[in-house]
Design a protein around this motif. Structure first.
Motif, PDB file in Angstrom:
ATOM      1  N   HIS A  52       0.824  -1.222   0.000  1.00  0.00           N
ATOM      2  CA  HIS A  52       0.000   0.000   0.000  1.00  0.00           C
ATOM      3  C   HIS A  52       0.859   1.274   0.000  1.00  0.00           C
ATOM      4  O   HIS A  52       0.632   2.195  -0.784  1.00  0.00           O
ATOM      5  CB  HIS A  52      -0.937  -0.002   1.210  1.00  0.00           C
ATOM      6  CG  HIS A  52      -1.835   1.192   1.284  1.00  0.00           C
ATOM      7  ND1 HIS A  52      -3.126   1.182   0.799  1.00  0.00           N
ATOM      8  CD2 HIS A  52      -1.615   2.452   1.752  1.00  0.00           C
ATOM      9  CE1 HIS A  52      -3.665   2.386   0.983  1.00  0.00           C
ATOM     10  NE2 HIS A  52      -2.768   3.163   1.554  1.00  0.00           N
ATOM     11  N   LYS A  53       1.860   1.299   0.881  1.00  0.00           N
ATOM     12  CA  LYS A  53       2.693   2.500   1.040  1.00  0.00           C
ATOM     13  C   LYS A  53       3.440   2.823  -0.262  1.00  0.00           C
ATOM     14  O   LYS A  53       3.447   3.951  -0.737  1.00  0.00           O
ATOM     15  CB  LYS A  53       3.680   2.262   2.183  1.00  0.00           C
ATOM     16  CG  LYS A  53       4.492   3.485   2.568  1.00  0.00           C
ATOM     17  CD  LYS A  53       5.415   3.143   3.740  1.00  0.00           C
ATOM     18  CE  LYS A  53       6.407   4.263   3.992  1.00  0.00           C
ATOM     19  NZ  LYS A  53       7.422   3.865   4.969  1.00  0.00           N
ATOM     20  N   ARG A  54       4.057   1.781  -0.859  1.00  0.00           N
ATOM     21  CA  ARG A  54       4.816   1.976  -2.108  1.00  0.00           C
ATOM     22  C   ARG A  54       3.870   2.362  -3.252  1.00  0.00           C
ATOM     23  O   ARG A  54       4.193   3.225  -4.063  1.00  0.00           O
ATOM     24  CB  ARG A  54       5.590   0.684  -2.452  1.00  0.00           C
ATOM     25  CG  ARG A  54       6.372   0.732  -3.765  1.00  0.00           C
ATOM     26  CD  ARG A  54       7.567   1.672  -3.683  1.00  0.00           C
ATOM     27  NE  ARG A  54       8.214   1.832  -4.969  1.00  0.00           N
ATOM     28  CZ  ARG A  54       8.422   3.006  -5.556  1.00  0.00           C
ATOM     29  NH1 ARG A  54       8.042   4.131  -4.982  1.00  0.00           N
ATOM     30  NH2 ARG A  54       9.036   3.067  -6.722  1.00  0.00           N
ATOM     31  N   LEU A  55       2.702   1.739  -3.283  1.00  0.00           N
ATOM     32  CA  LEU A  55       1.719   2.079  -4.323  1.00  0.00           C
ATOM     33  C   LEU A  55       1.315   3.545  -4.198  1.00  0.00           C
ATOM     34  O   LEU A  55       1.223   4.254  -5.201  1.00  0.00           O
ATOM     35  CB  LEU A  55       0.485   1.173  -4.184  1.00  0.00           C
ATOM     36  CG  LEU A  55      -0.655   1.443  -5.176  1.00  0.00           C
ATOM     37  CD1 LEU A  55      -0.210   1.175  -6.618  1.00  0.00           C
ATOM     38  CD2 LEU A  55      -1.878   0.597  -4.848  1.00  0.00           C
ATOM     39  N   HIS A  56       1.089   3.994  -2.978  1.00  0.00           N
ATOM     40  CA  HIS A  56       0.708   5.400  -2.758  1.00  0.00           C
ATOM     41  C   HIS A  56       1.806   6.346  -3.266  1.00  0.00           C
ATOM     42  O   HIS A  56       1.514   7.359  -3.913  1.00  0.00           O
ATOM     43  CB  HIS A  56       0.424   5.649  -1.272  1.00  0.00           C
ATOM     44  CG  HIS A  56       0.006   7.054  -0.976  1.00  0.00           C
ATOM     45  ND1 HIS A  56      -1.187   7.584  -1.442  1.00  0.00           N
ATOM     46  CD2 HIS A  56       0.626   8.048  -0.294  1.00  0.00           C
ATOM     47  CE1 HIS A  56      -1.282   8.855  -1.053  1.00  0.00           C
ATOM     48  NE2 HIS A  56      -0.195   9.156  -0.357  1.00  0.00           N
ATOM     49  N   GLN A  57       3.069   5.983  -3.005  1.00  0.00           N
ATOM     50  CA  GLN A  57       4.198   6.808  -3.481  1.00  0.00           C
ATOM     51  C   GLN A  57       4.192   6.909  -5.012  1.00  0.00           C
ATOM     52  O   GLN A  57       4.362   7.993  -5.575  1.00  0.00           O
ATOM     53  CB  GLN A  57       5.537   6.196  -3.030  1.00  0.00           C
ATOM     54  CG  GLN A  57       5.816   6.312  -1.547  1.00  0.00           C
ATOM     55  CD  GLN A  57       7.033   5.470  -1.120  1.00  0.00           C
ATOM     56  OE1 GLN A  57       7.517   4.625  -1.875  1.00  0.00           O
ATOM     57  NE2 GLN A  57       7.504   5.700   0.098  1.00  0.00           N
ATOM     58  N   ILE A  58       4.010   5.759  -5.672  1.00  0.00           N
ATOM     59  CA  ILE A  58       4.043   5.735  -7.143  1.00  0.00           C
ATOM     60  C   ILE A  58       2.871   6.526  -7.720  1.00  0.00           C
ATOM     61  O   ILE A  58       3.040   7.328  -8.646  1.00  0.00           O
ATOM     62  CB  ILE A  58       4.013   4.287  -7.699  1.00  0.00           C
ATOM     63  CG1 ILE A  58       5.216   3.495  -7.193  1.00  0.00           C
ATOM     64  CG2 ILE A  58       4.001   4.277  -9.216  1.00  0.00           C
ATOM     65  CD1 ILE A  58       5.087   2.000  -7.398  1.00  0.00           C
ATOM     66  N   VAL A  59       1.679   6.284  -7.162  1.00  0.00           N
ATOM     67  CA  VAL A  59       0.485   6.979  -7.661  1.00  0.00           C
ATOM     68  C   VAL A  59       0.644   8.487  -7.486  1.00  0.00           C
ATOM     69  O   VAL A  59       0.319   9.276  -8.379  1.00  0.00           O
ATOM     70  CB  VAL A  59      -0.787   6.459  -6.942  1.00  0.00           C
ATOM     71  CG1 VAL A  59      -1.985   7.365  -7.193  1.00  0.00           C
ATOM     72  CG2 VAL A  59      -1.105   5.034  -7.411  1.00  0.00           C
ATOM     73  N   THR A  60       1.186   8.901  -6.345  1.00  0.00           N
ATOM     74  CA  THR A  60       1.372  10.336  -6.075  1.00  0.00           C
ATOM     75  C   THR A  60       2.404  10.945  -7.016  1.00  0.00           C
ATOM     76  O   THR A  60       2.204  12.028  -7.572  1.00  0.00           O
ATOM     77  CB  THR A  60       1.808  10.542  -4.600  1.00  0.00           C
ATOM     78  OG1 THR A  60       0.884   9.855  -3.764  1.00  0.00           O
ATOM     79  CG2 THR A  60       1.818  12.010  -4.231  1.00  0.00           C
ATOM     80  N   SER A  61       3.522  10.239  -7.221  1.00  0.00           N
ATOM     81  CA  SER A  61       4.593  10.826  -8.053  1.00  0.00           C
ATOM     82  C   SER A  61       4.307  10.710  -9.547  1.00  0.00           C
ATOM     83  O   SER A  61       4.576  11.635 -10.310  1.00  0.00           O
ATOM     84  CB  SER A  61       5.946  10.193  -7.711  1.00  0.00           C
ATOM     85  OG  SER A  61       5.929   8.820  -8.053  1.00  0.00           O
ATOM     86  N   GLU A  62       3.746   9.594  -9.993  1.00  0.00           N
ATOM     87  CA  GLU A  62       3.548   9.370 -11.436  1.00  0.00           C
ATOM     88  C   GLU A  62       2.160   9.795 -11.939  1.00  0.00           C
ATOM     89  O   GLU A  62       1.998  10.093 -13.107  1.00  0.00           O
ATOM     90  CB  GLU A  62       3.760   7.883 -11.778  1.00  0.00           C
ATOM     91  CG  GLU A  62       5.138   7.346 -11.442  1.00  0.00           C
ATOM     92  CD  GLU A  62       6.257   8.002 -12.254  1.00  0.00           C
ATOM     93  OE1 GLU A  62       5.967   8.653 -13.272  1.00  0.00           O
ATOM     94  OE2 GLU A  62       7.427   7.855 -11.844  1.00  0.00           O
ATOM     95  N   GLN A  63       1.184   9.770 -11.036  1.00  0.00           N
ATOM     96  CA  GLN A  63      -0.205  10.073 -11.387  1.00  0.00           C
ATOM     97  C   GLN A  63      -0.648   9.353 -12.676  1.00  0.00           C
ATOM     98  O   GLN A  63      -0.980   9.983 -13.690  1.00  0.00           O
ATOM     99  CB  GLN A  63      -0.395  11.589 -11.518  1.00  0.00           C
ATOM    100  CG  GLN A  63      -0.052  12.295 -10.206  1.00  0.00           C
ATOM    101  CD  GLN A  63      -0.617  13.699 -10.113  1.00  0.00           C
ATOM    102  OE1 GLN A  63      -0.636  14.427 -11.092  1.00  0.00           O
ATOM    103  NE2 GLN A  63      -1.051  14.076  -8.933  1.00  0.00           N
ATOM    104  N   PRO A  64      -0.668   8.023 -12.630  1.00  0.00           N
ATOM    105  CA  PRO A  64      -1.029   7.264 -13.828  1.00  0.00           C
ATOM    106  C   PRO A  64      -2.497   7.433 -14.206  1.00  0.00           C
ATOM    107  O   PRO A  64      -3.342   7.657 -13.342  1.00  0.00           O
ATOM    108  CB  PRO A  64      -0.747   5.811 -13.413  1.00  0.00           C
ATOM    109  CG  PRO A  64      -0.878   5.804 -11.922  1.00  0.00           C
ATOM    110  CD  PRO A  64      -0.403   7.144 -11.470  1.00  0.00           C
ATOM    111  N   ASP A  65      -2.776   7.339 -15.518  1.00  0.00           N
ATOM    112  CA  ASP A  65      -4.157   7.407 -16.001  1.00  0.00           C
ATOM    113  C   ASP A  65      -4.833   6.045 -15.930  1.00  0.00           C
ATOM    114  O   ASP A  65      -6.056   5.964 -16.002  1.00  0.00           O
ATOM    115  CB  ASP A  65      -4.163   7.911 -17.446  1.00  0.00           C
ATOM    116  CG  ASP A  65      -3.639   9.337 -17.520  1.00  0.00           C
ATOM    117  OD1 ASP A  65      -4.368  10.228 -17.081  1.00  0.00           O
ATOM    118  OD2 ASP A  65      -2.492   9.538 -17.971  1.00  0.00           O
TER     119      ASP A  65
END
Length: 385
Positions: A93-106
């Motif tokens: 969860h924590k790593r996913l949140h980091q990626i989603v926040t930094s990359e903002q995938p569509d």
């Protein structure tokens, strides 16, 4: 989907299949002009030590760990809605949140069943179109979650299983499993025979022996093929198993016309094209590759779990032969290679299981779905999109 779209592909290295599917989809997204494609091995990045241990145990499931893997694979259903699964739901969860926040995938594509992704939406309200690409010919409950927008599956058989679990038929597409584009190419067989110094007038038996624990006594098997028939040439692909390759080399020196031993083969599709039949393990990707080129398969002692389920699906469709005793393999291979009618029938049956252009079908459908989901949430005034 605009050309500045970003996609996040999540995978895991339990077997090579999930990673290979992720790579195929990554290439397709790049080809279609996505601005950014991020491929992430979420569990390895989140829990490196835990991942190393569990990947090691997964490999051991092909030998000493069979019973443990059987308990895990078939036992998850029983604990799916219980507290024990909560840990798995939260993993990464924590790593996913980091990626989603930094990359903002569509959009997010899972090539491994990561429940943390749809759970992330449930907990945070962040709606990112999320798609599951199933990598086997069977269904495991762990792929299923209410917050998955669409499932891409190998066969109608898997679609039916999802529907039985309450998934809406409209959210399941039968697209096949994405494989490397080289398996869809047209290539002259004559060039392949020349390249590998093989005889086009003989039957070719392909043994994919590099995979973990597929066959224990490859040498004895090869000796039996050499002694029983001059009309069979055996090609053994050892992958990175250098010990196996070295142990077989004396045989190749004394019988160069009957056996060829190779290490890792980048263009393994070339060998599939000339193979009369193949001994392999029933991984989802290997089997899909066999369907693309119509290679009948002999599956030795499938391990409990998805490989056993895959094997039975192919056997039920008369596209594979399952052999559970090592001493029976040689006889089964000879019986098959001598029976031209059965060989042709199996080639046709396995080819009928193939869905061509799988990666195209999947990514193009995802683009449409993602745009639709985005519009729907914008209209609903979703502040979290």
């Amino acid at each position: 989907m605009k050309s500045n779209s970003k996609v996040l592909i999540l995978t895991a290295k339990y077997g090579n299949g999930h990673v290979q599917v992720a790579k195929t989809l990554e290439n397709k997204c790049k080809e279609l002009g996505f601005e950014k494609v991020v491929v992430c091995n979420l569990y390895s990045e989140s829990f490196p030590v835990f991942s190393e241990i569990t990947q090691y145990l997964y490999l051991k499931s092909f030998s000493i760990g069979k019973q443990f893997y059987r308990l895990f694979y078939y036992g998850v259903d029983k604990i799916y809605n219980k507290r024990m699964m909560n840990l798995y739901f939260k993993m990464g969860h924590k790593r996913l949140h980091q990626i989603v926040t930094s990359e903002q995938p569509d959009m997010i594509i899972n090539t491994f069943p990561m429940i943390v992704v749809p759970e992330y939406r449930r907990k945070t309200g962040t709606v990112i179109p999320t798609f599951n690409v199933l990598t086997d010919f069977c269904l495991h409950r762990i792929w299923v979650h209410e917050n998955i927008d669409k499932y891409y599956v190998a066969t109608n058989h898997v679609k039916e299983k999802l529907i039985q679990l309450g998934i809406h038929p409209g959210t399941v597409n039968v697209t096949g499993i994405p494989i490397r584009s080289q398996f869809e190419d047209e290539i002259s067989k004559n060039e392949i025979y020349t390249k590998y110094k093989l005889d086009s007038s003989k039957k070719t038996l392909l043994i994919m022996a590099g995979a973990h624990g597929v066959l224990k006594n490859v040498k004895e098997l090869c000796q039996s093929f050499i002694s029983k028939s001059d009309n069979i040439q055996t090609v053994v692909v050892c992958g990175n198993n250098t010990l196996l390759k070295e142990s077989l080399e004396p045989l190749t020196h004394s019988n160069p016309e009957q056996i060829k031993v190779l290490s890792y083969v980048e263009r393994v599709d070339e060998l599939y094209r000339i193979a009369s039949c193949m001994i392999t393990k029933p991984g989802g990707i290997t089997l899909t590759e066999a369907t693309a080129l119509g290679v009948p398969v002999i599956l030795f002692k499938p391990v409990p779990g998805q490989e056993k389920e895959n094997a039975h699906f192919f056997e039920d469709n008369n596209a594979a032969i399952i052999v559970n005793q090592i001493e029976d393999i040689s006889e089964e291979v000879h019986k098959l290679l001598e029976n031209e009618h059965r060989l042709d029938q199996m080639k046709m049956n396995i080819k009928n299981l193939h869905v061509p252009g799988s990666a195209d079908l999947i990514v193009e459908d995802m683009i449409k779905e993602a745009a639709f989901i985005k519009d729907k949430h914008m209209m609903a005034g979703s502040v979290n999109y």
